[in-house]
Design an enzyme around this catalytic site. Structure first.
Site, PDB file in Angstrom:
ATOM      1  N   HIS A 142       0.836  -1.203   0.000  1.00 51.30           N
ATOM      2  CA  HIS A 142       0.000   0.000   0.000  1.00 51.30           C
ATOM      3  C   HIS A 142       0.870   1.252   0.000  1.00 51.30           C
ATOM      4  O   HIS A 142       0.661   2.172  -0.804  1.00 51.30           O
ATOM      5  CB  HIS A 142      -0.921  -0.010   1.223  1.00 51.30           C
ATOM      6  CG  HIS A 142      -1.715   1.246   1.408  1.00 51.30           C
ATOM      7  ND1 HIS A 142      -2.688   1.660   0.514  1.00 51.30           N
ATOM      8  CD2 HIS A 142      -1.679   2.200   2.376  1.00 51.30           C
ATOM      9  CE1 HIS A 142      -3.210   2.806   0.926  1.00 51.30           C
ATOM     10  NE2 HIS A 142      -2.621   3.160   2.046  1.00 51.30           N
ATOM     11  N   ARG A 163       4.196  10.522  -5.560  1.00 47.22           N
ATOM     12  CA  ARG A 163       5.577  11.019  -5.718  1.00 47.22           C
ATOM     13  C   ARG A 163       6.237  10.232  -6.835  1.00 47.22           C
ATOM     14  O   ARG A 163       7.190   9.469  -6.601  1.00 47.22           O
ATOM     15  CB  ARG A 163       6.349  10.835  -4.407  1.00 47.22           C
ATOM     16  CG  ARG A 163       5.853  11.670  -3.222  1.00 47.22           C
ATOM     17  CD  ARG A 163       6.702  11.436  -1.971  1.00 47.22           C
ATOM     18  NE  ARG A 163       6.691  10.035  -1.582  1.00 47.22           N
ATOM     19  CZ  ARG A 163       5.768   9.469  -0.812  1.00 47.22           C
ATOM     20  NH1 ARG A 163       4.798  10.193  -0.303  1.00 47.22           N
ATOM     21  NH2 ARG A 163       5.824   8.186  -0.524  1.00 47.22           N
ATOM     22  N   TYR A 189      -3.377  17.545   3.951  1.00 44.98           N
ATOM     23  CA  TYR A 189      -2.538  16.666   4.772  1.00 44.98           C
ATOM     24  C   TYR A 189      -1.124  17.175   5.027  1.00 44.98           C
ATOM     25  O   TYR A 189      -0.411  16.629   5.886  1.00 44.98           O
ATOM     26  CB  TYR A 189      -2.513  15.244   4.205  1.00 44.98           C
ATOM     27  CG  TYR A 189      -1.433  14.950   3.217  1.00 44.98           C
ATOM     28  CD1 TYR A 189      -1.516  15.410   1.920  1.00 44.98           C
ATOM     29  CD2 TYR A 189      -0.311  14.212   3.591  1.00 44.98           C
ATOM     30  CE1 TYR A 189      -0.520  15.139   1.007  1.00 44.98           C
ATOM     31  CE2 TYR A 189       0.698  13.945   2.679  1.00 44.98           C
ATOM     32  CZ  TYR A 189       0.586  14.402   1.388  1.00 44.98           C
ATOM     33  OH  TYR A 189       1.583  14.135   0.486  1.00 44.98           O
TER      34      TYR A 189
END
Lengths: 430, 430
Positions: free
Chosen positions: A138, A147, A248
């Site tokens: 994950h 990224r 976030y």
């Protein structure tokens, strides 16, 4: 947690539906939960076949010969007190309940309620909820998506189980409808807006309920960690990906996660899971060495082989009687960090854990595409939509969708046990 | 919250020490807390001068004529029930207690205990704890230090109050010793180690206790948010900067914060703070417009003028009888986001808040160097050490250091009120 007579595959119950070989709840399982009694209050039950054993009634009628703290804790309205008593008491209760339900014991039908007619509550009052990020697959998939030019795993990931504090007040029991949250979203081409979440997701996880507490300032050693865990539930950590993306940095996911998390009602005890312990995936050749406080003793087998399946059905599918579609199948044993390591790391600062605290594993994804544990990964950020039997496609969850996670353990020489289901239907934003 | 007769600067109490003009606890304050009674149980008290009013005893003896839910809630072992009753009940209780303590009322010394001889507990059972990051000066300073080449504020910061979930179980009351935590640290020149934190810091914050709950799925509107807040405490969010630096990507601070947070024992109610409301800093000319759900009504004055001072004394200083050294002085009104905005944002997803939940402001730093709210900023990441009167220097906290935060409100035409202290001594890593 050791394997004992309560795990004997030859054991059968006087509750016939427990002996089918297919039920989640044979006599070898005996998970604990809280059901609503006739007066509307919570009461401790144990799942057996298609029934729920009323534990307090069994104690009152002396069908269960338990006394003192243990009898008192098992007559409470939540599992917190029982969880706090520790592994020896959990074993005593399991043995006594197994003896009560085995085929050779007298039938006690008056102690049973039909599960299908029983409403379940949260198993415990959850003081603190922590969510980890323990699946390498994950974390790697998410890293690749977000990224693309960097190393998919951040530098700390192989050195420690990355985790963060979650919201306890919005944890609900399976069957609770989930309203699509509003939130602040940032379209790529304009200023932020406050609007209903557009990228609603689920996350297939497991949650570990803490039983034995540790005092503030006293870490739980890796060798003792398993004894502090009472048992596991299925956890669906609903996630608003568009809220998450905007909010976030730098302090982590917040509103993207705090509107709801769903758990299954039955806590499958670590004792019931003892036959399904395994070693988990080996660390790779070029992975760094673990620090001592995260290194399990040789042969400690802290991973657990639980297989989980995720099914989706749209409102149209349910109306048409179409069976739910399987989205994925994964296994908890694919996690790179065990619950023991998570707990040892979490408490390494002296952070106190209490009975009823919940630790989430993070999304359980496996190496195969069919074992990805959330829509974000399954649809690869929406670029690979999933075809449903009703002719529609899914990148993320739509209103009316019902998401169900089920889980079970199977192994040669042991009896199959299951977790029951963890489900929720998405309601439109209010 | 409105200004009424309980705020009248002419009001005096029959408790002489409440009338000095210098006490934190004049009759215009009346903060609530939990003290330990003779049987070792928690009991609700109100601070008045150098004394604590035993509220349950005042109800039992009918010195306080309160009945029903309110009398029951004020006789409990924590403030949660009282907090849950809502603003009208809080006002009723405040008025009745003010009437009981005013100079014209009969002395009731048997209802008082000397504060100096009283042990305080946490004011409430804290279900969930959330920490925000609401000071532009703090966020800018941290951004400058950690991202010297980028914009110090991340893109979302001016659009929403950035926050994250914290750990409720390790919140302790003022006076509790703080053991230096161990943790995983990453030296610049080598692999990670598990060792005692080397960069231990405090954070000057305020915490808002939620009173009125909101149901899951029902956001609290910005216009109603203040009515949901019961009162404020001082909050010291102890922080392990070296643990934080290594762990916080991508899910935020975790072990760096979960070993301890300290709060002051007396909850100063929003009603007591009504005379000190202000507008907070204006948004700057090029700041983006706020979305409606975060825009306070014109003239709503949701900021609060509370001045906070931080003092440090080393063990050597305390032994020598040297007065503690003031490290900084800041004000809560410098926050760019108010508690109303934090609560509206937090619940904008439908996240349910319960009585006793705590919302931290984040480090309160001001524009001046003397108003920086943590060692990280004061010593500019250790590059500008602070000289102590004992001849030593501080970049971060050392074993034996006592850190104390005090806070008060002062304004022409109103009576000075204070928060009492919030302190803790650093013990060596165990």
């Amino acid at each position: 947690m050791s394997i004992d007579a309560t795990h004997d595959p030859g054991l059968r119950s006087w509750v016939d539906s427990a002996n089918t070989g297919e039920t989640d709840f044979p006599i070898q399982n005996l998970p604990f939960g809280i059901f609503v009694d006739a007066s509307g209050r919570g009461r401790i039950g144990v799942a057996i076949g298609e029934y729920v054993l009323d534990v307090a009634a069994a104690i009152e009628t002396e069908a269960l010969l338990l006394q003192g703290d243990l009898a008192c804790a098992l007559s409470a309205e939540s599992l917190n007190s029982f969880m706090s008593l520790g592994a020896a008491s959990w074993r005593d209760a399991r043995t006594a309940i197994s003896d009560l339900l085995r085929e050779e014991a007298p039938r006690q039908d008056r102690l049973l309620r039909r599960m299908a007619e029983t409403t379940m509550l949260l198993p415990a009052s959850i003081g603190d909820y922590t969510d980890f990020y323990a699946s390498r697959h994950h974390a790697t998939n998410v890293g690749r998506m977000f990224r693309p030019d960097g190393d998919p795993l951040l530098p700390n990931w192989l050195h420690l189980p990355v985790g963060y504090h979650g919201r306890a007040s919005s944890i609900v029991v399976s069957g609770t409808d989930i309203k699509r949250p509003h939130g602040q979203l940032k379209p790529d081409d304009g200023p932020p807006v406050y609007a209903p979440c557009r990228l609603l997701d689920y996350e297939l996880e497991f949650g570990a309920f803490i039983g034995s507490a540790n005092a503030m300032g006293s870490p739980v050693g890796i060798g003792q960690a398993m004894d502090h865990i009472f048992g596991l539930v299925i956890l669906n950590d609903w996630s608003a990906r568009d809220i998450q993306k905007w909010e976030y940095q730098p302090l982590g996911p917040f509103n993207a996660k705090n509107f709801a998390s769903t758990i299954s009602p039955w806590v499958v005890t670590m004792q019931a899971l003892a036959p399904y312990r395994s070693n988990g995936p080996a660390r790779q050749a070029d992975d760094p060495a673990l620090l001592d406080y995260l290194t399990p003793a040789t042969g400690s087998s802290d991973a657990i082989d639980v297989i989980a399946e995720v099914h989706l059905s749209s409102a149209v599918m349910r109306e048409a009687g179409t069976a739910a579609m399987r989205l994925s199948r994964g296994t908890l044993a694919d996690l790179s960090w065990s619950f023991s390591q998570m707990l040892a790391h979490h408490t390494s600062t002296g952070c106190p854990m209490n009975a009823g605290d919940l630790i989430g594993s993070g999304t359980v994804s496996g190496p195969e595409k069919t074992a990805r544990g959330c829509m974000l990964e399954l649809s690869w950020r929406g670029t690979e939509p999933i075809d449903l039997p009703d002719g529609t496609q899914r990148r993320f969850l739509q209103d009316g969708d019902e998401l169900t996670i089920s889980a079970f353990c199977e192994r040669d020489g042991a009896t199959r046990i299951g977790f029951g289901g963890c489900s929720g239907v998405i309601l439109p934003a209010g």
